[in-house]
Design an enzyme around this catalytic site. Structure first.
Site, PDB file in Angstrom:
ATOM      1  N   GLU A  76       0.823  -1.208   0.000  1.00 11.74           N
ATOM      2  CA  GLU A  76       0.000   0.000   0.000  1.00 11.74           C
ATOM      3  C   GLU A  76       0.858   1.259   0.000  1.00 11.74           C
ATOM      4  O   GLU A  76       0.587   2.212  -0.749  1.00 11.74           O
ATOM      5  CB  GLU A  76      -0.924  -0.015   1.220  1.00 11.74           C
ATOM      6  N   HIS A 138     -11.736   4.981  -8.071  1.00 12.20           N
ATOM      7  CA  HIS A 138     -10.281   5.139  -7.978  1.00 12.20           C
ATOM      8  C   HIS A 138      -9.600   4.468  -9.169  1.00 12.20           C
ATOM      9  O   HIS A 138      -8.646   5.002  -9.748  1.00 12.20           O
ATOM     10  CB  HIS A 138      -9.798   4.534  -6.666  1.00 12.20           C
TER      11      HIS A 138
END
Length: 356
Positions: A76, A138
């Site tokens: 991430e 996104h």
């Protein structure tokens, strides 16, 4: 190196960097690392991933519902780092576009707006615990960013080629076949079909419906009887987390089956476009379309048969993006480049008549 060349090369580099961001975003999502860091923009309150025992203990006390998984957290954070770098690069392009008169300004401004909104969507992805509409948004934002960069890069290339041609020199022969309205309509239709298919793919992934059907061509279950249009409700009931999906089996089958039907429709339109492109712009453009479509179909079938292997799933994301860029490029040539060529051809003929 002159300023125009520096500007052009920087756009090309940024385009490649954006592809890395999309690839890493797909990898992060597919490794279930979207919540690898439960806060934003840092990770457990740090600028990097907690690594020492003291840091991990403090992090788990601060976020008791989110135990530290170092590998997922790094996935991430790496995605955030390179996405942040992309944002700075796009900001630089926007600034450079205003420094020299004549440079495109609308697309760089749009890029800057999209990348800022992408940062907001990235935050919401975490704070809203992978809500499907946010995750899909996104993904689409990433594809939009790459596409706008592709348009900007292609325009720079075409402008450079037009400058060469205006000087009476061109490095290769180009066809000047007349383009009718039907061909342009087909190109626009193929573009919207590919975009819609990518949206369906994003919705499939965001709702964890990619492996619900494991046989071909559509699904092994009676998907017609199970078809449930509520699967496409963008607003879903509130849950503590949307990780691993909240829709029932019938709804996931509906999403997956629709995505496969969409693939069939897109394939037909792209093949028709490839046939038209062969006649108008030459074999290279046509073969590229057919090649990208073929690879994407193979990757999609492999995902079904092999139950979504990670490298193939990431490649399938990039394959959809590559197909989108190819169709956008065809539209640019049909609406912009060939028009320029026609004008230049008329000027050339006029010069020939005057000299005669």
């Amino acid at each position: 190196m002159d300023k125009d060349r520096t500007y052009r090369i920087f756009i090309y580099v940024t385009l490649v960097w954006s592809l890395m961001v999309v690839a890493m975003g797909a990898y992060t999502r597919l490794t279930e690392a979207g919540l690898g860091c439960p806060d934003w923009p840092g990770c457990y309150g740090l600028l990097t991933v907690p690594q020492t025992e003291i840091q991990i203990t403090k992090a788990e006390k601060a976020f008791p519902g989110a135990p530290v998984e170092i590998e997922k957290a790094w996935n991430e954070m790496i995605h955030r780092y390179i996405a942040g770098g992309l944002g700075l690069m796009i900001a630089a392009i926007a600034c450079m576009s205003w420094q020299v008169k004549g440079r495109p300004r609308i697309v760089p401004a749009a890029l800057l707006g999209v990348v800022v909104f992408q940062a907001v969507l990235g935050m919401w992805t975490v704070t809203m615990n992978l809500m499907p509409i946010v995750v899909m948004g996104h993904l689409m934002g990433g594809f939009c960013t790459v596409t706008l960069l592709g348009v900007l890069a292609r325009r720079q290339y075409l402008e450079r080629q037009r400058q060469k041609k205006s000087e009476g020199i061109h490095h290769r022969r180009l066809k000047l076949s007349p383009i009718d309205g039907k061909t342009k309509a087909l190109a626009v239709g193929a573009f919207f079909a590919v975009v819609l298919q990518i949206v369906l793919g994003g919705w499939t992934s965001a709702n964890y419906a990619a492996t619900v059907c494991t046989q071909l061509p559509i699904c092994e279950v009676d998907w017609v009887e199970k078809y449930d249009t509520s699967a496409f409700n963008l607003v879903v009931p509130e849950h503590d987390t949307y990780q691993y999906g909240v829709l029932n089996f019938d709804q996931r089958v509906t999403i997956h089956a629709t995505h496969r039907i969409g693939a069939i429709i897109v394939s037909g339109l792209v093949l028709l476009l490839a046939a038209a492109v062969y006649r108008l712009l030459g074999a290279r453009q046509s073969y590229l379309l057919v090649g990208l479509l073929s690879v994407q179909i193979i990757l999609g079938v492999t995902n079904v048969v092999a139950l979504l292997p990670l490298p193939v799933a990431v490649a399938h994301n990039l394959g959809g993006l590559a197909l989108l860029l190819a169709v956008v490029n065809i539209n640019m040539q049909l609406f912009y480049w060939t028009g320029s060529l026609s004008v230049l051809a008329k000027r050339r003929d006029a010069r020939g008549l005057s000299h005669g």
